[in-house]
Enzyme design. Structure first.
Site, PDB file in Angstrom:
ATOM      1  N   CYS A   1       0.839  -1.208   0.000  1.00 14.66           N
ATOM      2  CA  CYS A   1       0.000   0.000   0.000  1.00 14.66           C
ATOM      3  C   CYS A   1       0.874   1.259   0.000  1.00 14.66           C
ATOM      4  O   CYS A   1       1.495   1.589   1.014  1.00 14.66           O
ATOM      5  CB  CYS A   1      -0.930  -0.019   1.219  1.00 14.66           C
ATOM      6  SG  CYS A   1      -1.846   1.504   1.484  1.00 14.66           S
TER       7      CYS A   1
ATOM      8  N   CYS B   1      -0.087   4.003   2.491  1.00 10.30           N
ATOM      9  CA  CYS B   1       0.297   3.602   3.849  1.00 10.30           C
ATOM     10  C   CYS B   1       1.726   4.025   4.155  1.00 10.30           C
ATOM     11  O   CYS B   1       2.060   4.410   5.289  1.00 10.30           O
ATOM     12  CB  CYS B   1       0.166   2.094   4.017  1.00 10.30           C
ATOM     13  SG  CYS B   1      -1.516   1.442   3.844  1.00 10.30           S
TER      14      CYS B   1
END
Length: 324
Positions: free
Chosen positions: A79, A82
């Protein structure tokens, strides 16, 4: 663990109020236990950011949330957002110096937790306060927004749940985070448990009597006071016709009992300030026994919400102005 959403400024959740009182007791117990053992209970700054998995979730998140708000960062290695958000949260966890704990959960390795929180995409950030989950934000967020959210979370933790945070010592050894102290069994725990079971099963009369039994032996028992106020409130609204109650209150502004009944419904529905405001206005319009009846009901509703809630503090001031 099935998370529950709890708005930071919304409805009064009776279970949440009870959890708040229990969290305060546990936090005070933990601090007292640490003082008796001659320790400071301090942790290293490195311990403010922890990796959590399904096996350790109850210990590392649920139990710790009785001491300090726990912010959960759901992330994954693949991700990209993230990778931008997580370092900001980690830096702020250290900067906030123990006012919240950051728990990082890899969703690829902990699919069950992801499902239980109902996460549709990452990054996703939640908090757990006194064992209750609430969503903070999902997706990318600017640092200013994150700080505002964290400030609100810390304020709620302190004002509603008595969570004053963790003591951080830069010289403490990493990995030395103290275990949450177990709350010792009290002399009335059996009676209190019976009351909770009666409340959960819908036996409101049984719950009321059980809480009164505790208070007969221990008049200062805060958990029993709170439980009794909750049970009596639920008992009063059980079986009433909400539409009729509200019609009566609208048609009869001078009818004390009509306004009291509507205030009960307001509170159960989460309209805390409406409930308090309705009764304070009724106090202003009444005298003698009627005024005292309204005042006593308002004090009972204060017990349900909790004396440290900012809405109760503000309403107490308004009530004082109305009376004097």
């Amino acid at each position: 663990m099935q998370p529950r959403n709890m708005s930071m400024s919304g409805v009064v959740d009776l279970a949440a109020v009870k959890a708040a009182q229990e969290a305060k007791a546990k936090a005070e117990q933990a601090r007292a236990q640490s003082a008796r053992e001659g320790g400071t209970g301090a942790i290293s700054p490195a311990d403010l950011v922890i990796d959590v998995d399904e096996a350790g979730f109850e210990r590392d998140v649920l139990q710790r949330s009785a001491e300090v708000p726990v912010v959960i960062d759901f992330w994954a290695e693949w991700c990209e957002p993230c990778k931008q958000l997580s370092p900001v949260l980690e830096r702020l966890a250290v900067e906030y110096n123990g006012r919240f704990l950051l728990a990082k959960i890899d969703v690829d390795a902990n699919q069950m937790l992801m499902q239980q929180f109902g996460i549709q995409g990452i990054p996703a950030v939640f908090a757990v306060v006194a064992g209750q989950a609430l969503p903070l934000f999902q997706g990318a967020a600017g640092e200013a927004q994150i700080r505002q959210t964290l400030d609100q979370l810390v304020q709620v933790g302190e004002q509603r749940f008595g969570l004053t945070g963790l003591t951080v010592d830069p010289d403490a050894e990493p990995g030395g985070a103290p275990e949450a102290a177990e709350r010792p069994a009290g002399p009335h725990d059996g009676l209190l448990e019976a009351a909770v079971q009666a409340l959960d099963s819908g036996d409101l009369s049984g719950a009321v009597q059980a809480y009164k039994n505790v208070l007969n032996e221990d008049p200062g028992n805060e958990e029993a006071k709170l439980g009794l106020a909750q049970a009596e409130l639920l008992q009063r609204v059980q079986g009433v016709d909400p539409q009729q109650v509200r019609r009566d209150a609208a048609d009869k502004p001078a009818d004390v009992q009509a306004q009291i009944a509507a205030a009960d419904l307001d509170l159960v529905g989460g309209h805390v300030e409406d409930a308090f405001g309705r009764l304070i206005e009724t106090v202003q319009r009444t005298v003698g026994d009627d005024r005292d009846t309204v005042r006593m009901r308002l004090l009972e509703l204060f017990e349900v919400v909790g004396p440290d809630d900012p809405r109760v503090i503000a309403a107490r001031r308004a009530l004082a102005r109305a009376l004097f």
